[in-house]
Design a protein around this motif. Structure first.
Motif, PDB file in Angstrom:
ATOM      1  N   UNK B 182      42.445   7.028 -36.990  1.00  0.00           N
ATOM      2  CA  UNK B 182      42.014   8.386 -37.318  1.00  0.00           C
ATOM      3  C   UNK B 182      42.998   9.091 -38.246  1.00  0.00           C
ATOM      4  N   UNK B 183      44.189   8.483 -38.382  1.00  0.00           N
ATOM      5  CA  UNK B 183      45.171   9.046 -39.316  1.00  0.00           C
ATOM      6  C   UNK B 183      45.046   8.456 -40.723  1.00  0.00           C
ATOM      7  N   UNK B 184      44.167   7.464 -40.873  1.00  0.00           N
ATOM      8  CA  UNK B 184      43.999   6.869 -42.207  1.00  0.00           C
ATOM      9  C   UNK B 184      43.115   7.798 -43.047  1.00  0.00           C
ATOM     10  N   UNK B 185      43.569   8.042 -44.248  1.00  0.00           N
ATOM     11  CA  UNK B 185      42.856   8.970 -45.138  1.00  0.00           C
ATOM     12  C   UNK B 185      41.450   8.436 -45.453  1.00  0.00           C
ATOM     13  N   UNK B 186      40.437   9.240 -45.170  1.00  0.00           N
ATOM     14  CA  UNK B 186      39.047   8.789 -45.378  1.00  0.00           C
ATOM     15  C   UNK B 186      38.731   8.541 -46.857  1.00  0.00           C
ATOM     16  N   UNK B 187      39.506   9.183 -47.730  1.00  0.00           N
ATOM     17  CA  UNK B 187      39.271   8.993 -49.171  1.00  0.00           C
ATOM     18  C   UNK B 187      39.447   7.535 -49.580  1.00  0.00           C
ATOM     19  N   UNK B 188      40.324   6.853 -48.869  1.00  0.00           N
ATOM     20  CA  UNK B 188      40.546   5.433 -49.194  1.00  0.00           C
ATOM     21  C   UNK B 188      39.255   4.648 -48.976  1.00  0.00           C
ATOM     22  N   UNK B 189      38.584   4.968 -47.847  1.00  0.00           N
ATOM     23  CA  UNK B 189      37.323   4.275 -47.537  1.00  0.00           C
ATOM     24  C   UNK B 189      36.236   4.673 -48.539  1.00  0.00           C
ATOM     25  N   UNK B 190      36.221   5.961 -48.889  1.00  0.00           N
ATOM     26  CA  UNK B 190      35.216   6.444 -49.852  1.00  0.00           C
ATOM     27  C   UNK B 190      35.401   5.764 -51.209  1.00  0.00           C
ATOM     28  N   UNK B 191      36.671   5.666 -51.633  1.00  0.00           N
ATOM     29  CA  UNK B 191      36.965   5.018 -52.915  1.00  0.00           C
ATOM     30  C   UNK B 191      36.536   3.551 -52.877  1.00  0.00           C
ATOM     31  N   UNK B 192      36.831   2.908 -51.717  1.00  0.00           N
ATOM     32  CA  UNK B 192      36.464   1.493 -51.573  1.00  0.00           C
ATOM     33  C   UNK B 192      34.947   1.339 -51.598  1.00  0.00           C
ATOM     34  N   UNK B 193      34.236   2.307 -50.978  1.00  0.00           N
ATOM     35  CA  UNK B 193      32.772   2.255 -50.938  1.00  0.00           C
ATOM     36  C   UNK B 193      32.205   2.380 -52.349  1.00  0.00           C
ATOM     37  N   UNK B 194      32.817   3.276 -53.150  1.00  0.00           N
ATOM     38  CA  UNK B 194      32.360   3.457 -54.540  1.00  0.00           C
ATOM     39  C   UNK B 194      32.546   2.156 -55.327  1.00  0.00           C
ATOM     40  N   UNK B 195      33.667   1.462 -54.987  1.00  0.00           N
ATOM     41  CA  UNK B 195      33.928   0.180 -55.664  1.00  0.00           C
ATOM     42  C   UNK B 195      33.063  -0.950 -55.123  1.00  0.00           C
ATOM     43  N   UNK B 196      32.248  -0.642 -54.122  1.00  0.00           N
ATOM     44  CA  UNK B 196      31.309  -1.635 -53.597  1.00  0.00           C
ATOM     45  C   UNK B 196      31.836  -2.486 -52.467  1.00  0.00           C
TER      46      UNK B 196
END
Lengths: 437, 291
Positions: B182-196
């Protein structure tokens, strides 16, 4: 103000720490009821630790004593053998002297370990005059509770073993229970019993294997305390165990609880378990009978008797009411009525004159009208001594792990190899000499 | 001079605050540790007089085949349960961390519940399930399959102990991982999702690397817990069959409270403590090097 608070806090802390460590210095406590000079100041209390099967006898003893001395109250704390062992050893090694019982019931197999490792913690009963009863107990029983020539525990019950056989199953299998005189006979009958859809015996554990050994007059140690596992008679007994296992007469797929279900034909039972089982295992009521243990060989030197367990009462050195504890202990172990009550609970008195009690001749319907107490008493007479010392517990542990478990798992090793491994391991753990043959 | 020492000032106040804790630790922590250390060099048996025997107890330990077997057992049990448990905890935490997962609180509680169960109670439950005439064997019997001797075979018994540990501790570790996730920045996941990136790729490429320190922590705790494993093996198999589940803590218990050999038990305790500290230091160093 600040200083005052600091001083108060420090004082409270120091006092509480002193309080933790000084509990055993009180001249008077709940345990005694006497002041430092030994004068009665209030009603005396005797604290007894015992397990539940012994409660009726203790109740009788405390009532009898109270009739003579009304200001004495006995309080019993019920706890198991392992709990008693753990609590006592923690108390002794920590040096705590309060809240300890006056009279403690202990498993006979653990008594030597306590006497030898905590020699100053138990009251010498010989000094209080209990030696006058020496001839009222068997020599082996007396020696088991003695240390450096004095007796330290009141000998209470013994636990002779007999073979309980389900005659209904044997009849269905066409086997005459009277014919099962040796273990060879049991092996020969196994096929017929299995063929009728029943197991012969549950997987052998410590009780059964030690019964085999004792019936041949051998054990882990000899009288001198040497490791005696290479004794040819021990080899013979373990070899018999291997053969029983291979023949499925000791059946690893059957458990001891199935005896009560009526699906396992035979079980080696100590007297105390017989007393307990009659009250709870109702499914086999009237279907079982007791027989002498099968012998390893039908020759001189091999008996059909063995003992497993039994218990005795210690008085602790910390007791403030040793005289009262002594009298109560004496009633429990030498009063005829107390022995009668013990017998009714399935506890075989070690007190030899008790064999004159009428109760020994009671016919017990559970065992098809057999006089089981007389049979057990008869069996106890032939029992050969077992030598127990402070290393008995580790000996039992090693025999279980290096002999019983591998055989139960179907090892290919011979009895000689298994026993050599066990003897070497036990020697490395205890520093004792192994007898060579 | 004395008066000024006792005076509460901003310099002395911390010592006053620490004093109660320090005194309690000295009496109930440091004293037993020191006393045990002294005992470990003595032939201390019960309350009998003891003598100094130097390194005798330590030498005996390394020649004691039961102790060496217990160390081997603990290593095997650790290998059997630790990777499975930590991976399972990570997976559970990851699933419960996904916003799409329903009834997250309920699952979290359910997975954590075994950890608050009393060791005696749950060991008894496993014994009921897995003994020779246990529920599982009765079921196997009913459906015509051969019974399994779960507790009569040393290797199987080790598996049973491992399964019990996993059952009890997976939920606990899951909560630790969940807190870290829960301390991991969600933006990292969002960026990864954008990259597919798929969920699996996100798990292995983002979650695991960022949880490295937490994984180290749980591994150390697992090692320490395994080295001190006691109740499960004592109550389930009492170290058997054939010393198959004999663990160091059980040996120490038996040496101390069945044989009353407190000197040898103290030496064994120190060896286990040193092994635990060494493993923790090695792991911390490896962790630091990788950082």
């Amino acid at each position: 103000m600040k200083k005052l608070i600091v001083c108060l806090l420090s004082l409270i802390l120091i006092l509480s720490l002193i309080g933790c460590g000084s509990g055993n210095n009180d001249a008077t406590d709940d345990n005694g009821g006497k002041d430092a000079q030994g004068t009665d100041t209030k009603a005396e209390k005797v604290l007894v630790w015992a397990w539940d099967q012994n409660l009726p006898v203790i109740d009788y003893a405390k009532t009898k004593y109270k009739e003579l001395y009304p200001n004495v109250n006995a309080e019993v704390v019920v706890q198991s053998v392992p709990d008693t062992v753990d609590k006592l050893s923690v108390f002794f090694s920590s040096g705590v002297g309060t809240d300890l019982p006056d009279l403690v019931l202990m498993d006979n197999n653990r008594i030597q370990a306590f006497l030898q490792q905590f020699p100053d913690k138990f009251v010498n009963l010989s000094e209080l005059g209990f030696d006058e009863y020496e001839t009222s107990f068997s020599k082996a029983h007396w020696e088991l509770l003695s240390y450096e020539g004095s007796i330290y525990a009141f000998p209470f019950d013994i636990a002779p073993l007999m073979m309980q056989m389900n005659t209904e199953i044997l009849e269905a299998a066409g086997v005459d229970p009277q014919s099962l005189k040796t273990w060879e006979d049991v092996i020969a009958a196994t096929q017929a019993i299995n063929g009728a859809g029943y197991a012969v015996q549950a997987q052998f554990e410590n009780r059964e294997v030690f019964a085999l050994l004792q019936s041949a007059g051998v054990g882990i140690y000899d009288k001198a305390g040497n490791i005696d596992l290479l004794n040819p008679k021990v080899v013979e007994a373990i070899d018999m165990f291997i053969r029983l296992q291979k023949a499925k007469a000791s059946d690893k797929t059957a458990s001891a609880s199935e005896v009560g279900e009526g699906t396992v034909t035979m079980a080696i039972k100590p007297a105390w378990a017989i007393g307990e089982d009659m009250a709870v295992l109702k499914k086999i009521e009237g279907k079982v009978k007791l027989y002498p243990l099968p012998k390893i060989k039908d020759e001189k030197g091999y008996t059909s008797s063995a003992n497993h367990g039994g218990s005795s009462f210690f008085i602790l050195e910390t007791s403030k009411v040793k005289d009262i504890a002594y009298e109560i202990g004496k009633i429990i172990t030498t009063d005829m009525e107390a022995q009668d009550i013990a017998l009714a609970e399935g506890l075989m008195p070690g007190y030899l004159p008790a064999s004159a009690l009428d109760s020994f001749n009671n016919e017990v319907p559970y065992y098809q009208g057999q006089k089981i107490w007389a049979l057990l008493n008869e069996s106890a007479i032939d029992t050969l001594p077992v030598y127990i010392n402070e290393h008995y517990a580790i000996g039992e542990d090693i025999v279980a792990n290096t002999i019983i478990h591998p055989i139960a798992s179907g090892t290919d090793k011979t009895a000689e190899v298994l026993l050599k491994e066990a003897a070497d391991l036990l020697a490395s753990q205890t520093g004792r000499t192994v007898n060579e043959y | 001079m004395k008066k000024s020492c006792l005076k509460i000032t901003s310099e002395t106040a911390p010592y006053y605050f620490m004093a109660p804790g320090a005194i309690l630790f000295a009496v109930f922590g440091a004293y037993p540790i020191i006393q045990t250390f002294i005992y470990s060099f003595q032939n201390k048996m019960g309350t009998r007089d003891s003598t100094f025997i130097g390194l005798g107890n330590y030498i005996r330990a390394f020649e004691d085949s039961i102790f060496l077997t217990s160390l081997k057992n603990i290593l095997v049990i650790f290998i059997m349960h630790a990777p499975v448990m930590i991976f399972l905890s990570l997976i559970l935490a990851y699933i419960l961390n996904l916003s799409t997962t329903k009834f997250r609180k309920g699952f979290r509680t359910a997975f954590f519940l075994p950890n608050v169960t009393n060791a005696v109670a749950y060991t008894f439950m496993f014994k009921l399930l897995l003994s020779n005439d246990g529920i599982l064997n009765q079921v196997l019997d009913m459906i015509g399959l051969q019974q399994i001797q779960w507790l009569s075979d040393p290797f199987m018994a080790k598996w049973v102990v491992s399964i019990m540990i996993i059952w009890r501790w997976a939920g606990y570790n899951m909560v630790i991982f969940l807190a870290a996730m829960q301390n991991i920045n969600v933006h990292l996941y969002e960026a990864a999702a954008i990259d597919g990136a798929s969920n699996t790729q996100k798990f292995f490429k983002i979650t695991i690397p960022l949880l490295k320190n937490t994984i180290f922590f749980t591994t150390i705790m697992t090692i320490s817990g395994t080295l001190n494993l006691f109740a499960e093996t004592q109550l389930l198999t009492n170290g058997g069959p054939n010393y198959g589940t004999y663990v160091p803590a059980l040996l120490i218990y038996n040496v101390a409270w069945k044989q009353f050999n407190f000197g040898y038990a103290s030496a064994l305790s120190y060896i286990i403590a040193i092994i635990t500290i060494l493993i923790a230091v090695i792991q911390f160093n490896i962790g630091r090097e990788k950082d």
